[in-house]
Design an enzyme around this catalytic site. Structure first.
Site, short mmCIF file in Angstrom:
data_model
loop_
_atom_site.label_atom_id
_atom_site.label_comp_id
_atom_site.label_asym_id
_atom_site.label_seq_id
_atom_site.Cartn_x
_atom_site.Cartn_y
_atom_site.Cartn_z
N ARG A 1 0.82 -1.21 0.00
CA ARG A 1 0.00 0.00 0.00
C ARG A 1 0.85 1.26 0.00
O ARG A 1 0.50 2.27 -0.60
CB ARG A 1 -0.93 0.01 1.23
CG ARG A 1 -1.79 1.28 1.29
CD ARG A 1 -2.72 1.29 2.48
NE ARG A 1 -3.49 2.52 2.50
CZ ARG A 1 -3.16 3.59 3.21
NH1 ARG A 1 -2.06 3.59 3.94
NH2 ARG A 1 -3.92 4.67 3.18
N HIS B 1 -4.24 -3.05 -3.55
CA HIS B 1 -4.06 -2.60 -2.17
C HIS B 1 -5.39 -2.23 -1.53
O HIS B 1 -6.40 -2.03 -2.18
CB HIS B 1 -3.09 -1.41 -2.11
CG HIS B 1 -3.69 -0.10 -2.56
ND1 HIS B 1 -4.31 0.76 -1.68
CD2 HIS B 1 -3.77 0.47 -3.78
CE1 HIS B 1 -4.73 1.82 -2.35
NE2 HIS B 1 -4.42 1.67 -3.63
N CYS B 2 -5.36 -2.17 -0.20
CA CYS B 2 -6.46 -1.61 0.59
C CYS B 2 -5.79 -0.75 1.65
O CYS B 2 -4.91 0.04 1.31
CB CYS B 2 -7.37 -2.71 1.15
SG CYS B 2 -6.53 -4.08 1.94
N HIS B 3 -6.12 -0.90 2.92
CA HIS B 3 -5.45 -0.11 3.95
C HIS B 3 -4.27 -0.87 4.56
O HIS B 3 -3.17 -0.35 4.66
CB HIS B 3 -6.42 0.33 5.04
CG HIS B 3 -7.27 1.50 4.64
ND1 HIS B 3 -6.73 2.69 4.21
CD2 HIS B 3 -8.61 1.64 4.56
CE1 HIS B 3 -7.71 3.53 3.90
NE2 HIS B 3 -8.87 2.92 4.10
#
Length: 200
Positions: A65, A141-143
């Protein structure tokens, strides 16, 4: 389907994932991920050439990320496509992607057991597949990079590479520590049943 175990409970999958982790299960380590370069292992139960093909594809799928809005990282890693599972309609995609001509797909998903991420499985898998088929490199990606993004990559491997859920987890595990929430695991198990049926 002989010889391939396809029926699992959420708890069994969680045990498999836990045993597969090769990095400490805490946020900082998971965000950082294992060091590059990554050399994936073969996919159990798969012919050698097919296993190598899947592993080669996964070398072009990244989870980092902190690279998502870093021009230097995007250039260094030669990212051509970004799939964000933490998209915000209010903020929209980062302007840097348009400037760098990076193809972007955003999914406004919530890391909640009640969120239905399965409605995005096909679109996300198509996006990743098109990117890799054209020789591109995808940042997913995410967090934190262990639940939403991992779930979409597992779905891609199941839908486009014909891997069962456990085979997909085994293919990803050396690249990334993954911990999809229980709701996402249920949805992946359901997809596994739809694709491969259940052994009784």
């Amino acid at each position: 389907m002989q010889g391939r175990v396809t029926e699992f409970s959420v708890t069994q999958i969680q045990i498999i994932i836990t045993l597969s982790l090769k990095i400490p299960v805490h946020t900082e380590a998971l965000v950082q991920g294992p060091p590059d370069p990554w050399t994936p292992g073969p996919v159990p139960g798969r012919p050698f050439q097919q296993s190598i093909q899947v592993c080669n594809l996964l070398q072009s799928v990244l989870f980092f990320r902190h690279s998502a809005e870093s021009r230097a990282d995007l250039i260094t890693r030669q990212i051509t496509h970004v799939l964000s599972a933490a998209h915000s309609k209010r903020r929209g995609p980062p302007e840097i992607y348009e400037v760098m001509k990076i193809t972007y797909m955003g999914i406004e998903a919530h890391d909640s057991c009640d969120f239905d991420i399965s409605v995005h499985f096909c679109a996300a898998a198509d996006f990743i597949h098109r990117a890799l088929s054209s020789g591109g490199k995808v940042l997913v990606h995410c967090h934190v990079g262990v639940s939403r993004s991992a779930t979409l990559v597992l779905a891609y491997l199941m839908l486009k590479q014909n891997l069962t859920l456990v085979e997909a987890i085994c293919a990803v595990k050396d690249k990334r520590g993954i911990i999809p929430n229980r709701g996402f695991l249920r949805q992946l198990i359901k997809l596994n049943g739809q694709l491969f049926g259940m052994l009784h």
